[in-house]
Write a protein that holds these residues in place. Sequence first.
Motif, PDB file in Angstrom:
ATOM      1  N   PRO B  51      42.381  49.692  35.132  1.00 23.83           N
ATOM      2  CA  PRO B  51      42.545  50.920  34.336  1.00 23.83           C
ATOM      3  C   PRO B  51      41.250  51.368  33.655  1.00 23.83           C
ATOM      4  CG  PRO B  51      43.679  49.043  33.324  1.00 23.83           C
ATOM      5  CD  PRO B  51      43.250  48.604  34.678  1.00 23.83           C
ATOM      6  N   PHE B  63      48.241  39.093  40.966  1.00 22.75           N
ATOM      7  CA  PHE B  63      47.412  38.945  39.764  1.00 22.75           C
ATOM      8  C   PHE B  63      46.161  39.831  39.844  1.00 22.75           C
ATOM      9  CE2 PHE B  63      44.057  36.659  37.357  1.00 22.75           C
ATOM     10  CZ  PHE B  63      44.660  36.651  36.107  1.00 22.75           C
ATOM     11  N   LYS B  64      45.980  40.653  38.828  1.00 24.15           N
ATOM     12  CA  LYS B  64      44.813  41.547  38.775  1.00 24.15           C
ATOM     13  C   LYS B  64      43.915  41.156  37.606  1.00 24.15           C
ATOM     14  CE  LYS B  64      47.883  45.360  39.979  1.00 24.15           C
ATOM     15  NZ  LYS B  64      48.558  46.538  39.388  1.00 24.15           N
ATOM     16  N   LEU B  65      42.608  41.311  37.812  1.00 27.78           N
ATOM     17  CA  LEU B  65      41.679  40.944  36.727  1.00 27.78           C
ATOM     18  C   LEU B  65      40.416  41.786  36.806  1.00 27.78           C
ATOM     19  CD1 LEU B  65      41.439  38.789  34.398  1.00 27.78           C
ATOM     20  CD2 LEU B  65      40.136  37.387  36.000  1.00 27.78           C
ATOM     21  N   PHE B  66      39.914  42.219  35.644  1.00 27.90           N
ATOM     22  CA  PHE B  66      38.618  42.901  35.580  1.00 27.90           C
ATOM     23  C   PHE B  66      37.743  42.236  34.531  1.00 27.90           C
ATOM     24  CE2 PHE B  66      39.755  45.107  31.711  1.00 27.90           C
ATOM     25  CZ  PHE B  66      41.110  45.379  31.835  1.00 27.90           C
ATOM     26  N   GLU B  67      36.482  42.671  34.479  1.00 29.11           N
ATOM     27  CA  GLU B  67      35.397  42.071  33.674  1.00 29.11           C
ATOM     28  C   GLU B  67      34.807  40.892  34.456  1.00 29.11           C
ATOM     29  OE1 GLU B  67      33.634  42.701  30.874  1.00 29.11           O
ATOM     30  OE2 GLU B  67      34.704  44.561  30.490  1.00 29.11           O
ATOM     31  N   ALA B  70      34.935  37.216  33.141  1.00 26.09           N
ATOM     32  CA  ALA B  70      36.295  36.669  33.203  1.00 26.09           C
ATOM     33  C   ALA B  70      36.634  36.312  34.651  1.00 26.09           C
ATOM     34  CB  ALA B  70      37.299  37.669  32.634  1.00 26.09           C
ATOM     35  N   HIS B  74      37.410  32.617  36.100  1.00 29.91           N
ATOM     36  CA  HIS B  74      38.716  32.424  36.720  1.00 29.91           C
ATOM     37  C   HIS B  74      38.589  31.837  38.127  1.00 29.91           C
ATOM     38  CE1 HIS B  74      42.961  33.091  37.443  1.00 29.91           C
ATOM     39  NE2 HIS B  74      42.672  33.753  38.549  1.00 29.91           N
TER      40      HIS B  74
END
Lengths: 241, 241
Positions: B51, B63-67, B70, B74
């Motif tokens: 977003p 599973f979604k991840l940003f940055e 991080a 992960h």
Amino acid sequence: MKQLKVFADRMSQPSRAVIIFCKINGIDFEEVRIDLRKGDHKSKEYREINPMGQVPAIVDGSFKLFESHAILRHIACIFPGVSDHWYPADVFNRAKINSILDWHHSNLRRGSTTFVQSTILAPAVGLPLNPQAACEAEKVILSSLSIIESIWLKGNARFLLGNPQPSIADLSLVCEIMQFEVLSENDRERILGPYPKTLQWIENVKNETNPHFEEAHNVLYRFKAKQRSKQGSLGGLPAKL
Amino acid sequence: MKQLKVFADRMSQPSRAVIIFCKINGIDFEEVRIDLRKGDHKSKEYREINPMGQVPAIVDGSFKLFESHAILRHIACIFPGVSDHWYPADVFNRAKINSILDWHHSNLRRGSTTFVQSTILAPAVGLPLNPQAACEAEKVILSSLSIIESIWLKGNARFLLGNPQPSIADLSLVCEIMQFEVLSENDRERILGPYPKTLQWIENVKNETNPHFEEAHNVLYRFKAKQRSKQGSLGGLPAKL
């Protein structure tokens, strides 16, 4: 013997986050005041602890650490009494919290520190107000608060990510927003007023961490009262700086 | 079946760090190009993944991840094939790496992105050059490089913290500095020239991560060659922007 030393100035938002975190988790620590106004952070002695000359920093035996997010993560991992919700062992939940903490640096924190420095702190250190920097910083803050409300507090979330209990990300970000207490009432109301979820979230974090939250913020409330009394004697600061 | 998807634009330094990290650790992933110049990051589809509308982001099953920091943490934690030196299980070593990663946001990264945007990227998106912002950003970069050399690369350190092998902090920070490849030769030389340890450290990270490092940076080298050829036809950019 108290092992952990926390070097902090409670006027600094990340300092407060670390102090509250230690207290709420019953960690035995010694708070060592590094008075930013007196320049304690620039002393040779303190630079031996944190070469960046910033607060907070910790010393645990021979181990030294700076950067508040790294400190919060570390304390959560090494003190067995810290409840899991602060920094979950589950790698997926933990990753989401890390993502917010990383995002924080270049968004809410950047906007907040620039705004407070350009409005309230500049005159205190003999610098002129910087309305242009304040205006740009305000845009960053508003965009950050919109993101917090629409993404991490969506629905009826009590805490970030819809968690039922707070994490170190809640504590870090709420301590940041609490820095707005030192702003003029007009500035604070204009910035935070349109974000009712944020205001409720601040209350939720306070309620989960009191009496330590309020106790750590007392210095900020005293600063605010002093500012108000000065403003009163000067006929008030302009509504928009 | 490839589970992990990495959404990236190799012109972005954190995107390259994640791609190199996956490749050097033999992780099976699909790279999905999000072309920043075409505005792919602003599409409704991509905002469902991140977003914030930034790269990189990952999707691993549901599973979604940003940055990027991080993401690096992960991936290091969930893929068993990742060597421990990248993000050590030892909490004390890990904390020191987290401290550098957190420091990076408000220091080297802030200076670097502002400098590149104010000099090279501004004209590319129709904005004027901003020499004042570039000048202030350069101060932040130089101060950051001094800190890296005097604190984390002190002595004969091959990698940050004197480690014998690189961590995710080495990879993230070196990918950031590699962004200076797109600057004019004068700017790059003036900024990096006085930091021989930094230059050697970049080589060390390259050597430990090749051929993936160079392969991920090819797009940057091509951009640089294009810039040079443009400058040639314009009689060269001024030495100091």
